[in-house]
Design a protein around this motif. Structure first.
Motif, mmCIF file in Angstrom:
data_model
loop_
_atom_site.group_PDB
_atom_site.id
_atom_site.type_symbol
_atom_site.label_atom_id
_atom_site.label_comp_id
_atom_site.label_asym_id
_atom_site.label_seq_id
_atom_site.Cartn_x
_atom_site.Cartn_y
_atom_site.Cartn_z
ATOM 1 N N THR A 81 0.844 -1.197 0.000
ATOM 2 C CA THR A 81 0.000 0.000 0.000
ATOM 3 C C THR A 81 0.877 1.245 0.000
ATOM 4 O O THR A 81 0.632 2.188 -0.755
ATOM 5 C CB THR A 81 -0.934 -0.001 1.223
ATOM 6 N N ARG A 82 1.890 1.247 0.827
ATOM 7 C CA ARG A 82 2.792 2.406 0.865
ATOM 8 C C ARG A 82 3.462 2.623 -0.489
ATOM 9 O O ARG A 82 3.607 3.761 -0.952
ATOM 10 C CB ARG A 82 3.861 2.215 1.943
ATOM 11 N N GLN A 83 3.861 1.528 -1.132
ATOM 12 C CA GLN A 83 4.493 1.654 -2.449
ATOM 13 C C GLN A 83 3.505 2.217 -3.469
ATOM 14 O O GLN A 83 3.870 3.043 -4.307
ATOM 15 C CB GLN A 83 5.033 0.300 -2.903
ATOM 16 N N ALA A 84 2.247 1.762 -3.400
ATOM 17 C CA ALA A 84 1.233 2.260 -4.335
ATOM 18 C C ALA A 84 0.967 3.746 -4.120
ATOM 19 O O ALA A 84 0.693 4.475 -5.075
ATOM 20 C CB ALA A 84 -0.060 1.461 -4.178
ATOM 21 N N LEU A 85 1.038 4.182 -2.876
ATOM 22 C CA LEU A 85 0.742 5.582 -2.556
ATOM 23 C C LEU A 85 1.900 6.524 -2.861
ATOM 24 O O LEU A 85 1.713 7.747 -2.848
ATOM 25 C CB LEU A 85 0.375 5.726 -1.079
ATOM 26 N N ALA A 86 3.062 5.965 -3.144
ATOM 27 C CA ALA A 86 4.224 6.803 -3.416
ATOM 28 C C ALA A 86 3.901 7.784 -4.535
ATOM 29 O O ALA A 86 3.353 7.404 -5.564
ATOM 30 C CB ALA A 86 5.424 5.937 -3.797
ATOM 31 N N GLY A 87 4.191 9.036 -4.300
ATOM 32 C CA GLY A 87 3.899 10.069 -5.289
ATOM 33 C C GLY A 87 2.620 10.827 -4.990
ATOM 34 O O GLY A 87 2.396 11.891 -5.542
ATOM 35 N N ASN A 88 1.762 10.261 -4.137
ATOM 36 C CA ASN A 88 0.566 10.973 -3.678
ATOM 37 C C ASN A 88 0.952 11.707 -2.398
ATOM 38 O O ASN A 88 1.108 11.088 -1.358
ATOM 39 C CB ASN A 88 -0.575 9.996 -3.389
ATOM 40 N N LEU A 89 1.106 12.973 -2.501
ATOM 41 C CA LEU A 89 1.587 13.736 -1.354
ATOM 42 C C LEU A 89 0.434 14.348 -0.573
ATOM 43 O O LEU A 89 -0.451 14.956 -1.144
ATOM 44 C CB LEU A 89 2.531 14.850 -1.825
ATOM 45 N N CYS A 90 0.474 14.138 0.741
ATOM 46 C CA CYS A 90 -0.524 14.720 1.631
ATOM 47 C C CYS A 90 0.219 15.561 2.658
ATOM 48 O O CYS A 90 1.103 15.057 3.345
ATOM 49 C CB CYS A 90 -1.338 13.635 2.331
ATOM 50 N N ARG A 91 -0.142 16.797 2.761
ATOM 51 C CA ARG A 91 0.526 17.688 3.702
ATOM 52 C C ARG A 91 -0.270 17.837 4.988
ATOM 53 O O ARG A 91 0.158 18.537 5.894
ATOM 54 C CB ARG A 91 0.742 19.051 3.059
ATOM 55 N N CYS A 92 -1.433 17.248 5.066
ATOM 56 C CA CYS A 92 -2.306 17.489 6.218
ATOM 57 C C CYS A 92 -2.346 16.326 7.200
ATOM 58 O O CYS A 92 -2.057 16.486 8.378
ATOM 59 C CB CYS A 92 -3.725 17.761 5.757
ATOM 60 N N SER A 93 -2.782 15.184 6.730
ATOM 61 C CA SER A 93 -3.148 14.123 7.657
ATOM 62 C C SER A 93 -2.100 13.035 7.779
ATOM 63 O O SER A 93 -2.221 12.177 8.637
ATOM 64 C CB SER A 93 -4.477 13.496 7.227
ATOM 65 N N GLY A 94 -1.112 13.033 6.930
ATOM 66 C CA GLY A 94 -0.190 11.911 6.934
ATOM 67 C C GLY A 94 -0.827 10.742 6.231
ATOM 68 O O GLY A 94 -1.862 10.888 5.580
ATOM 69 N N TYR A 95 -0.276 9.595 6.401
ATOM 70 C CA TYR A 95 -0.704 8.443 5.612
ATOM 71 C C TYR A 95 -1.309 7.335 6.453
ATOM 72 O O TYR A 95 -1.829 6.363 5.920
ATOM 73 C CB TYR A 95 0.478 7.912 4.798
#
Ligand code: FES
Length: 122
Positions: free
Chosen positions: A64-78
């Motif tokens: 999941t972390r690998q899939a999310l790579a490149g999706n940046l969130c500045r608010c809530s974290g992952y």
């Protein structure tokens, strides 16, 4: 991606994830798990999670972390996104088991008994 490179392709947007006007299970889980703060990243996160779960019905946290790579969130974290993926996987598995209880019964091994030395099933 540049729009011109999508010519002739099917384009799916976050609005297209809704089913009969209702948010998808992923969208509901994302909201429930507190991932939606400013909302800027959420469409991309939802599309990524949908895509991930279409190809991998039970991703590990690393996948999941690998899939999310490149999706940046500045608010809530992952953390919330990871929790949402876990919740959706569990919900879908529960739904599948409820829809086909005989299939769930097939994987049971009724004659096994707990082994006294391993604390679990023999
Ligand atoms: Fe604000 Fe992710 S919720 S950037």
């Amino acid at each position: 991606m540049p729009a011109a490179t999508a010519a002739g392709s099917e384009v799916r947007t976050v609005e297209g994830l809704a089913v009969d006007g209702e948010p998808s299970d992923v969208q509901r889980a994302m909201a429930r798990c507190g991932t939606v703060q400013c909302g800027f990243c959420i469409p991309g996160m939802c599309m990524t999670v949908h895509d991930l779960l279409e190809g991998n019905h039970a991703p590990t946290e690393l996948e999941t972390r690998q899939a999310l790579a490149g999706n940046l969130c500045r608010c809530s974290g992952y953390r919330g996104v990871l929790d949402a993926v876990r919740d959706v996987v569990a919900e879908r598995e529960a739904g599948a088991a409820a829809a086909a209880p005989e299939a769930a019964d097939e994987i049971r091994v009724p004659h096994q008994i707990p082994h006294p030395h391993d604390g679990g099933m023999a």
